[in-house]
Motif scaffolding. Structure first.
Motif, PDB file in Angstrom:
ATOM      1  N   ILE A  47       0.833  -1.209   0.000  1.00  0.00           N
ATOM      2  CA  ILE A  47       0.000   0.000   0.000  1.00  0.00           C
ATOM      3  C   ILE A  47       0.868   1.260   0.000  1.00  0.00           C
ATOM      4  O   ILE A  47       0.714   2.119  -0.878  1.00  0.00           O
ATOM      5  CB  ILE A  47      -0.998  -0.026   1.170  1.00  0.00           C
ATOM      6  CG1 ILE A  47      -1.988  -1.173   0.954  1.00  0.00           C
ATOM      7  CG2 ILE A  47      -1.737   1.305   1.286  1.00  0.00           C
ATOM      8  CD1 ILE A  47      -2.887  -1.435   2.122  1.00  0.00           C
ATOM      9  N   PRO A  48       1.796   1.430   0.950  1.00  0.00           N
ATOM     10  CA  PRO A  48       2.631   2.641   0.880  1.00  0.00           C
ATOM     11  C   PRO A  48       3.590   2.641  -0.306  1.00  0.00           C
ATOM     12  O   PRO A  48       3.908   3.701  -0.853  1.00  0.00           O
ATOM     13  CB  PRO A  48       3.391   2.654   2.206  1.00  0.00           C
ATOM     14  CG  PRO A  48       3.285   1.287   2.756  1.00  0.00           C
ATOM     15  CD  PRO A  48       2.044   0.684   2.177  1.00  0.00           C
TER      16      PRO A  48
ATOM     17  N   CYS B  34       2.977   5.991  -7.249  1.00  0.00           N
ATOM     18  CA  CYS B  34       2.011   6.878  -7.904  1.00  0.00           C
ATOM     19  C   CYS B  34       2.421   8.341  -7.759  1.00  0.00           C
ATOM     20  O   CYS B  34       2.329   9.112  -8.724  1.00  0.00           O
ATOM     21  CB  CYS B  34       0.616   6.673  -7.317  1.00  0.00           C
ATOM     22  SG  CYS B  34      -0.128   5.113  -7.777  1.00  0.00           S
ATOM     23  N   LEU B  35       2.871   8.720  -6.580  1.00  0.00           N
ATOM     24  CA  LEU B  35       3.308  10.091  -6.359  1.00  0.00           C
ATOM     25  C   LEU B  35       4.509  10.423  -7.241  1.00  0.00           C
ATOM     26  O   LEU B  35       4.572  11.493  -7.853  1.00  0.00           O
ATOM     27  CB  LEU B  35       3.659  10.303  -4.887  1.00  0.00           C
ATOM     28  CG  LEU B  35       4.061  11.707  -4.488  1.00  0.00           C
ATOM     29  CD1 LEU B  35       2.896  12.663  -4.696  1.00  0.00           C
ATOM     30  CD2 LEU B  35       4.509  11.738  -3.043  1.00  0.00           C
TER      31      LEU B  35
ATOM     32  N   CYS C 131      -6.012  12.548   3.404  1.00  0.00           N
ATOM     33  CA  CYS C 131      -5.200  11.502   4.046  1.00  0.00           C
ATOM     34  C   CYS C 131      -5.718  11.191   5.443  1.00  0.00           C
ATOM     35  O   CYS C 131      -5.826  10.022   5.823  1.00  0.00           O
ATOM     36  CB  CYS C 131      -3.740  11.921   4.113  1.00  0.00           C
ATOM     37  SG  CYS C 131      -2.889  11.921   2.533  1.00  0.00           S
TER      38      CYS C 131
ATOM     39  N   SER D  52       2.954   1.419  -3.328  1.00  0.00           N
ATOM     40  CA  SER D  52       2.190   1.849  -4.506  1.00  0.00           C
ATOM     41  C   SER D  52       1.853   3.336  -4.413  1.00  0.00           C
ATOM     42  O   SER D  52       1.839   4.034  -5.436  1.00  0.00           O
ATOM     43  CB  SER D  52       0.922   1.018  -4.663  1.00  0.00           C
ATOM     44  OG  SER D  52       0.071   1.210  -3.553  1.00  0.00           O
ATOM     45  N   GLY D  53       1.608   3.839  -3.217  1.00  0.00           N
ATOM     46  CA  GLY D  53       1.372   5.272  -3.057  1.00  0.00           C
ATOM     47  C   GLY D  53       2.596   6.089  -3.430  1.00  0.00           C
ATOM     48  O   GLY D  53       2.488   7.116  -4.111  1.00  0.00           O
TER      49      GLY D  53
END
Length: 116
Positions: free
Chosen positions: A6-7, A13-14, A78, A9-10
Protein backbone atom coordinates in the motif's frame (compact mmCIF):
# COMPACT_ATOMS: atom_id res chain seq x y z
CA UNK A 1 0.14 -9.95 -0.14
CA UNK A 2 2.07 -7.84 2.26
CA UNK A 3 0.74 -4.66 3.82
CA UNK A 4 3.84 -2.90 2.55
CA UNK A 5 2.43 -2.76 -0.97
CA UNK A 6 0.00 0.00 0.00
CA UNK A 7 2.63 2.64 0.88
CA UNK A 8 4.92 1.40 -1.89
CA UNK A 9 2.19 1.85 -4.51
CA UNK A 10 1.37 5.27 -3.06
CA UNK A 11 5.01 6.34 -3.35
CA UNK A 12 5.19 5.00 -6.91
CA UNK A 13 2.01 6.88 -7.90
CA UNK A 14 3.31 10.09 -6.36
CA UNK A 15 6.62 9.71 -8.19
CA UNK A 16 4.87 9.09 -11.50
CA UNK A 17 2.69 12.18 -10.99
CA UNK A 18 5.73 14.36 -10.31
CA UNK A 19 7.62 13.01 -13.33
CA UNK A 20 4.63 13.53 -15.66
CA UNK A 21 4.14 17.06 -14.31
CA UNK A 22 7.79 17.92 -14.93
CA UNK A 23 7.73 16.48 -18.46
CA UNK A 24 4.51 18.27 -19.43
CA UNK A 25 5.70 21.56 -17.92
CA UNK A 26 9.00 21.28 -19.74
CA UNK A 27 7.27 20.61 -23.05
CA UNK A 28 4.96 23.60 -22.52
CA UNK A 29 7.88 25.92 -21.73
CA UNK A 30 9.74 24.69 -24.82
CA UNK A 31 6.76 25.44 -27.07
CA UNK A 32 6.35 28.92 -25.57
CA UNK A 33 10.05 29.64 -26.16
CA UNK A 34 9.75 28.51 -29.79
CA UNK A 35 6.77 30.82 -30.25
CA UNK A 36 8.66 33.76 -28.76
CA UNK A 37 11.65 33.04 -31.03
CA UNK A 38 9.37 32.99 -34.08
CA UNK A 39 7.90 36.34 -33.04
CA UNK A 40 11.38 37.81 -32.57
CA UNK A 41 12.47 36.47 -35.98
CA UNK A 42 9.51 38.27 -37.55
CA UNK A 43 10.55 41.41 -35.62
CA UNK A 44 7.22 41.67 -33.80
CA UNK A 45 7.18 43.76 -30.63
CA UNK A 46 6.41 41.49 -27.72
CA UNK A 47 4.08 43.22 -25.31
CA UNK A 48 3.03 42.08 -21.84
CA UNK A 49 -0.41 41.26 -23.28
CA UNK A 50 1.14 38.81 -25.74
CA UNK A 51 3.19 37.19 -22.98
CA UNK A 52 0.08 36.91 -20.83
CA UNK A 53 -1.82 35.21 -23.65
CA UNK A 54 1.07 32.77 -24.12
CA UNK A 55 0.83 31.86 -20.46
CA UNK A 56 4.33 32.96 -19.50
CA UNK A 57 3.14 35.51 -16.96
CA UNK A 58 1.32 33.87 -14.09
CA UNK A 59 0.36 35.66 -10.93
CA UNK A 60 2.28 34.18 -8.01
CA UNK A 61 -0.64 35.01 -5.72
CA UNK A 62 -3.04 32.81 -7.67
CA UNK A 63 -0.50 30.00 -7.85
CA UNK A 64 0.08 30.16 -4.08
CA UNK A 65 -3.66 30.04 -3.43
CA UNK A 66 -4.19 27.05 -5.73
CA UNK A 67 -1.23 25.12 -4.31
CA UNK A 68 -2.30 25.89 -0.76
CA UNK A 69 -5.86 24.72 -1.27
CA UNK A 70 -4.74 21.60 -3.14
CA UNK A 71 -2.23 20.59 -0.46
CA UNK A 72 -4.67 21.24 2.39
CA UNK A 73 -7.27 19.09 0.64
CA UNK A 74 -4.71 16.30 0.17
CA UNK A 75 -3.80 16.46 3.86
CA UNK A 76 -7.44 16.35 4.94
CA UNK A 77 -8.09 13.47 2.52
CA UNK A 78 -5.20 11.50 4.05
CA UNK A 79 -6.56 12.01 7.54
CA UNK A 80 -10.09 11.11 6.42
CA UNK A 81 -8.90 7.97 4.65
CA UNK A 82 -6.98 7.00 7.79
CA UNK A 83 -10.16 7.33 9.82
CA UNK A 84 -12.09 5.25 7.29
CA UNK A 85 -9.63 2.35 7.49
CA UNK A 86 -9.35 2.66 11.29
CA UNK A 87 -5.75 3.95 11.15
CA UNK A 88 -6.32 7.55 12.21
CA UNK A 89 -2.79 7.97 13.57
CA UNK A 90 -1.25 6.81 10.30
CA UNK A 91 -3.58 9.06 8.29
CA UNK A 92 -2.68 12.00 10.52
CA UNK A 93 1.02 11.26 10.21
CA UNK A 94 0.83 11.13 6.41
CA UNK A 95 -1.63 13.99 6.01
CA UNK A 96 0.07 16.46 8.33
CA UNK A 97 2.94 17.25 5.96
CA UNK A 98 0.85 18.31 2.91
CA UNK A 99 -1.61 20.07 5.22
CA UNK A 100 1.11 22.23 6.76
CA UNK A 101 2.63 22.93 3.33
CA UNK A 102 -0.81 24.09 2.19
CA UNK A 103 -1.12 26.37 5.20
CA UNK A 104 2.30 27.84 4.38
CA UNK A 105 1.22 28.54 0.78
CA UNK A 106 -1.98 30.18 2.03
CA UNK A 107 0.11 32.36 4.34
CA UNK A 108 2.30 33.37 1.39
CA UNK A 109 -0.83 34.18 -0.60
CA UNK A 110 -2.19 36.30 2.24
CA UNK A 111 1.12 38.12 2.73
CA UNK A 112 1.29 38.91 -1.00
CA UNK A 113 -2.24 40.31 -0.85
CA UNK A 114 -1.35 42.56 2.08
CA UNK A 115 1.82 43.75 0.30
CA UNK A 116 -0.20 45.51 -2.39
Amino acid sequence: MSDLWIPISGAICLTIMVIVNVIVGSKNKKEVQQTIRQLLDKEVNITPEILEKLGTFKSQKIIDLRRGLALISIGVACVFSGVVVYEARLGLAIGLFPFLLGVAFLLCWKMNQDAE
